[in-house]
Design an enzyme around this catalytic site. Structure first.
Site, short mmCIF file in Angstrom:
data_model
loop_
_atom_site.label_atom_id
_atom_site.label_comp_id
_atom_site.label_asym_id
_atom_site.label_seq_id
_atom_site.Cartn_x
_atom_site.Cartn_y
_atom_site.Cartn_z
N GLN A 183 0.84 -1.20 0.00
CA GLN A 183 0.00 0.00 0.00
C GLN A 183 0.87 1.25 0.00
O GLN A 183 0.37 2.36 -0.15
CB GLN A 183 -0.86 0.04 1.27
CG GLN A 183 -1.91 -1.04 1.36
CD GLN A 183 -2.64 -0.95 2.69
OE1 GLN A 183 -3.36 0.01 2.96
NE2 GLN A 183 -2.46 -1.93 3.54
N VAL B 275 3.45 4.13 -1.06
CA VAL B 275 3.68 4.86 -2.31
C VAL B 275 5.12 5.37 -2.37
O VAL B 275 5.50 6.06 -3.31
CB VAL B 275 2.69 6.04 -2.43
CG1 VAL B 275 1.26 5.54 -2.50
CG2 VAL B 275 2.84 7.03 -1.27
N ASP B 276 5.94 5.01 -1.34
CA ASP B 276 7.26 5.63 -1.22
C ASP B 276 8.34 5.03 -2.13
O ASP B 276 9.40 5.64 -2.31
CB ASP B 276 7.74 5.59 0.25
CG ASP B 276 7.74 4.19 0.85
OD1 ASP B 276 7.99 3.22 0.12
OD2 ASP B 276 7.51 4.08 2.08
N HIS C 57 -1.46 1.30 -4.31
CA HIS C 57 -1.94 2.69 -4.26
C HIS C 57 -1.10 3.65 -5.11
O HIS C 57 -1.10 4.85 -4.86
CB HIS C 57 -1.98 3.18 -2.81
CG HIS C 57 -3.10 2.57 -2.01
ND1 HIS C 57 -3.05 2.42 -0.63
CD2 HIS C 57 -4.29 2.07 -2.39
CE1 HIS C 57 -4.18 1.86 -0.21
NE2 HIS C 57 -4.95 1.62 -1.26
N GLY D 279 2.87 -4.52 8.88
CA GLY D 279 2.86 -3.07 9.07
C GLY D 279 1.68 -2.34 8.47
O GLY D 279 1.82 -1.22 8.00
N PRO E 33 3.61 -4.22 15.64
CA PRO E 33 3.74 -4.05 17.09
C PRO E 33 2.40 -3.93 17.80
O PRO E 33 2.30 -4.19 18.99
CB PRO E 33 4.56 -2.75 17.25
CG PRO E 33 4.66 -2.14 15.90
CD PRO E 33 4.23 -3.13 14.87
N GLU E 34 1.36 -3.53 17.04
CA GLU E 34 0.02 -3.43 17.63
C GLU E 34 -0.91 -4.37 16.89
O GLU E 34 -0.91 -4.39 15.67
CB GLU E 34 -0.50 -1.99 17.54
CG GLU E 34 0.25 -1.07 18.47
CD GLU E 34 -0.12 0.38 18.26
OE1 GLU E 34 -1.31 0.65 17.96
OE2 GLU E 34 0.78 1.23 18.37
N1 NAD Z 1 5.42 5.04 3.38
C1 NAD Z 1 4.31 5.23 2.66
O1 NAD Z 1 4.30 5.09 1.44
C2 NAD Z 1 3.05 5.60 3.39
C3 NAD Z 1 3.12 6.24 4.64
C4 NAD Z 1 1.92 6.57 5.27
C5 NAD Z 1 0.71 6.22 4.69
N2 NAD Z 1 0.67 5.61 3.48
C6 NAD Z 1 -0.66 5.28 2.89
O2 NAD Z 1 -1.60 5.32 3.93
C7 NAD Z 1 -2.59 4.32 3.88
C8 NAD Z 1 -2.69 3.81 5.32
O3 NAD Z 1 -2.71 2.43 5.51
P1 NAD Z 1 -1.54 1.59 6.22
O4 NAD Z 1 -2.21 0.45 6.88
O5 NAD Z 1 -0.46 1.36 5.26
O6 NAD Z 1 -0.91 2.56 7.32
P2 NAD Z 1 -1.45 3.03 8.72
O7 NAD Z 1 -0.73 4.29 9.02
O8 NAD Z 1 -2.92 3.00 8.79
O9 NAD Z 1 -0.93 1.89 9.72
C9 NAD Z 1 0.42 1.65 9.97
C10 NAD Z 1 0.55 0.35 10.76
O10 NAD Z 1 1.93 0.09 10.93
C11 NAD Z 1 2.14 -0.38 12.24
N3 NAD Z 1 3.56 -0.12 12.55
C12 NAD Z 1 4.14 1.01 13.05
N4 NAD Z 1 5.47 0.85 13.14
C13 NAD Z 1 5.74 -0.40 12.68
C14 NAD Z 1 6.94 -1.16 12.51
N5 NAD Z 1 8.14 -0.66 12.84
N6 NAD Z 1 6.83 -2.42 12.01
C15 NAD Z 1 5.63 -2.94 11.67
N7 NAD Z 1 4.48 -2.27 11.81
C16 NAD Z 1 4.52 -1.03 12.31
C17 NAD Z 1 1.15 0.35 13.10
O11 NAD Z 1 0.87 -0.38 14.29
C18 NAD Z 1 -0.08 0.40 12.16
O12 NAD Z 1 -0.88 -0.76 12.32
C19 NAD Z 1 -2.13 3.40 2.81
O13 NAD Z 1 -3.04 3.50 1.79
C20 NAD Z 1 -0.79 3.92 2.32
O14 NAD Z 1 -0.80 4.07 0.92
C21 NAD Z 1 1.82 5.29 2.82
#
Ligand code: NAD
Ligand code: ZN
Length: 226
Positions: free
Chosen positions: A84, A86-87, A102, A172, A199-200
């Site tokens: 999911q 996009v990075d 996404h 994650g 972690p949660e």
């Molecule tokens: N890096 C990115 O590209 C990025 C960043 C933020 C959001 N998004 C977008 O936001 C939407 C949100 O959904 P989502 O479920 O991906 O994100 P979310 O923010 O809803 O959830 C993140 C999850 O990661 C868990 N988490 C936190 N630190 C962690 C670690 N070190 N190891 C494993 N798990 C960990 C949290 O407990 C949480 O359940 C997606 O559609 C995504 O495209 C993308």
């Protein structure tokens, strides 16, 4: 094996997840910026948020979670990774068989849908905000899927096929955003063994929940299967 990943795999690279206080930008919530309505109302603010995220991602590097998954994708040709995120960090780590559910923050598309195909742009910061379409000079937008927008039908079909698998790792993701969250449910309904690493504890029913950070748990599993 199929691996479904969310923002948590990139948390170890310093990229904030959406849910949690670090996910805020200038007191805006992601849900209020990542929508077509927000862009229609105020494209400059939405672009400033994306430009800020692009700069942060450009400085970040893949962490052990990305690296272990990239290594597995080369060792096990049957592995598909649906992210999911996009990075682009899975791709930068060298992962094969990535399905970007996404889209990508490193691609732009025409807001007016003039017919121009999405194009890559990795400049961070961008020279002009909001960005414009080189074909029609109208507004350009990030080529990502916003809340309320449909998933590309081909991407959805390939992702759904990929969860007809024996083992499905869910890493994650808060499993709140649909239809992405439905993939793990579909995997389980089709008798895959579903393992969550977070972690949660997440929202969806799984066969095994491993409470821990992706970058630490994947590293430990990698050592065990070597
Ligand atoms: N890096 C990115 O590209 C990025 C960043 C933020 C959001 N998004 C977008 O936001 C939407 C949100 O959904 P989502 O479920 O991906 O994100 P979310 O923010 O809803 O959830 C993140 C999850 O990661 C868990 N988490 C936190 N630190 C962690 C670690 N070190 N190891 C494993 N798990 C960990 C949290 O407990 C949480 O359940 C997606 O559609 C995504 O495209 C993308
Ligand atoms: Zn255009």
């Amino acid at each position: 094996m199929t691996v479904l990943t969310g923002a948590g795999v990139s948390a170890g690279s310093g990229i904030p997840t959406f849910r949690g206080s670090e996910g805020l930008w200038k007191s805006f919530r992601a849900e209020d910026l990542a929508t077509p309505e927000a862009f229609a109302r105020d494209p400059k603010t939405v672009w400033e948020w994306y430009d800020w995220r692009r700069q942060m991602i450009a400085r970040a590097v893949p962490n052990r979670a990305h690296q272990v998954l990239a290594d597995w994708s080369r060792r096990f040709p049957g592995l598909t990774l649906v992210t999911q995120n996009v990075d682009g960090l899975h791709e930068r780590a060298g992962t094969e068989n990535v399905i970007r559910f996404h889209g990508s923050i490193w691609e732009l598309s025409c807001w007016d849908a003039c017919g121009r195909e999405p194009w890559p742009d990795d400049r961070a910061p961008l020279p002009e905000l909001p960005a414009h379409c080189p074909a029609c000079a109208g507004l350009a937008r990030p080529a990502v899927v916003w809340f309320g927008e449909p998933i590309d039908p081909d991407v959805l079909a390939r992702s759904r096929r990929s969860v007809k698998c024996e083992v499905c790792l869910v890493v994650g993701t808060s499993s709140i955003v649909y239809p992405a969250a439905a993939l793990a449910e579909e995997a389980r309904a089709q008798n895959a063994y579903v393992v969550e690493i977070n972690p949660e504890p997440g929202a969806s029913a799984v066969d095994l929940a491993i409470a821990g950070k992706a970058e630490e748990v994947l590293e430990r599993i990698d050592v065990l299967i070597r």
